[in-house]
Motif scaffolding. Structure first.
Motif, short mmCIF file in Angstrom:
data_model
loop_
_atom_site.label_atom_id
_atom_site.label_comp_id
_atom_site.label_asym_id
_atom_site.label_seq_id
_atom_site.Cartn_x
_atom_site.Cartn_y
_atom_site.Cartn_z
N ALA A 138 -55.24 -26.52 -26.36
CA ALA A 138 -55.42 -27.98 -26.29
C ALA A 138 -55.98 -28.46 -24.96
CB ALA A 138 -54.09 -28.68 -26.58
N VAL A 139 -57.05 -27.82 -24.50
CA VAL A 139 -57.61 -28.19 -23.19
C VAL A 139 -58.41 -29.49 -23.29
CG1 VAL A 139 -59.25 -27.49 -21.40
CG2 VAL A 139 -57.63 -25.84 -22.30
N THR A 140 -59.31 -29.57 -24.25
CA THR A 140 -60.15 -30.77 -24.41
C THR A 140 -60.72 -30.75 -25.83
OG1 THR A 140 -61.97 -32.05 -23.47
CG2 THR A 140 -62.27 -29.67 -23.57
N ALA A 144 -66.92 -30.55 -26.23
CA ALA A 144 -67.07 -30.37 -24.78
C ALA A 144 -66.72 -28.93 -24.40
CB ALA A 144 -66.17 -31.34 -24.03
N PHE A 145 -65.69 -28.40 -25.04
CA PHE A 145 -65.22 -27.05 -24.71
C PHE A 145 -66.31 -26.00 -25.01
CE2 PHE A 145 -62.67 -23.17 -25.28
CZ PHE A 145 -61.92 -23.21 -24.12
N ILE A 146 -66.94 -26.14 -26.16
CA ILE A 146 -68.02 -25.21 -26.53
C ILE A 146 -69.13 -25.26 -25.48
CG2 ILE A 146 -69.89 -24.79 -28.20
CD1 ILE A 146 -67.94 -25.59 -30.42
N GLU A 173 -59.85 -33.16 -38.17
CA GLU A 173 -61.07 -33.35 -38.96
C GLU A 173 -62.19 -34.02 -38.16
OE1 GLU A 173 -62.39 -35.03 -43.34
OE2 GLU A 173 -60.27 -35.08 -42.78
N ASP A 174 -61.89 -35.14 -37.49
CA ASP A 174 -62.92 -35.87 -36.72
C ASP A 174 -63.43 -35.04 -35.56
OD1 ASP A 174 -62.56 -37.93 -38.45
OD2 ASP A 174 -61.45 -39.22 -37.07
N GLU A 175 -62.49 -34.44 -34.83
CA GLU A 175 -62.86 -33.63 -33.67
C GLU A 175 -63.78 -32.47 -34.08
OE1 GLU A 175 -60.90 -30.55 -30.43
OE2 GLU A 175 -59.59 -32.04 -31.36
#
Length: 207
Positions: A138-140, A144-146, A173-175
């Motif tokens: 659960a970093v971000t 953005a993480f990719i 789902e949205d994320e």
């Protein structure tokens, strides 16, 4: 504090050294958390279930034996340290942008005698090397993480199952729609029966 017995319940194949390391891990977190807050105070009594066992769910999803793993935003060493105990033949690099957290990680790694872990105070983008898997908790948001870790993942061999393995919770789902690429979502309740895991998920983004 809950006990390491919950780890042995789900990982009965642990050897004597690993059992001792998991027993010691809870004590080390309790001790260090008094000095530097790496785990929320209310959670320290449930360190094995909510943090260590949670981290180890990645091992139920993917065998990391012999792999190179980058743990981004490791905080106090989660999920990297429990996974490093479980997979002594894998190589782990743990990074966090907050120096005092990496100080705790290094102290715990030294106390447990883990020779397969390197810990660095730096951002993911600055980390050198290529890895089979990038893990995080659960970093971000995943988009953005990719972007941060994309260049770190090696996919030289198309048969290799490399990618991002993230621990997340709730409705994703949205994320996940933002990333516009294939991914796999696995409920952790598939592996563990404790109510805590009912909303927890593993998200795998293959590369």
């Amino acid at each position: 504090m809950d006990s390491s017995a919950i780890v042995e319940k789900y990982f009965p194949e642990l050897n004597a050294q690993q059992k001792a390391q998991f027993q010691e891990l809870g004590n080390l977190y309790a001790e260090w958390n008094e000095k530097i807050n790496v785990i929320s105070r209310k959670d320290i009594d449930h360190i094995y279930e909510k943090h260590i066992l949670h981290a180890l769910s990645i091992a139920k999803f993917q065998n990391l034996s012999g792999k190179k793993i980058l743990d981004v935003g490791t905080g106090g060493g989660l999920p990297g340290i429990p996974l490093a105990i479980l997979f002594p033949d894998a190589q782990f690099t743990l990074v966090d942008s907050i120096g005092k957290k990496i100080k705790v990680v290094q102290a715990i790694v030294d106390a447990l005698g883990l020779e397969n872990v390197n810990a660095y105070h730096q951002r993911a983008e600055k980390t050198k090397g290529k890895y089979d898997f990038v893990v995080s908790r659960a970093v971000t948001r995943m988009k953005a993480f990719i972007h941060w870790v994309n260049p770190k993942i090696q996919s030289d061999n198309p048969n290799d199952n490399s990618g991002i393995i993230a621990l997340k919770g709730g409705d994703l789902e949205d994320e996940m729609a933002e990333i516009k690429r294939m991914y796999q979502e696995v409920p952790i309740s598939k592996y563990y029966s404790e109510p805590f895991f009912e909303t927890k998920k593993i998200v795998f983004v293959p590369f």
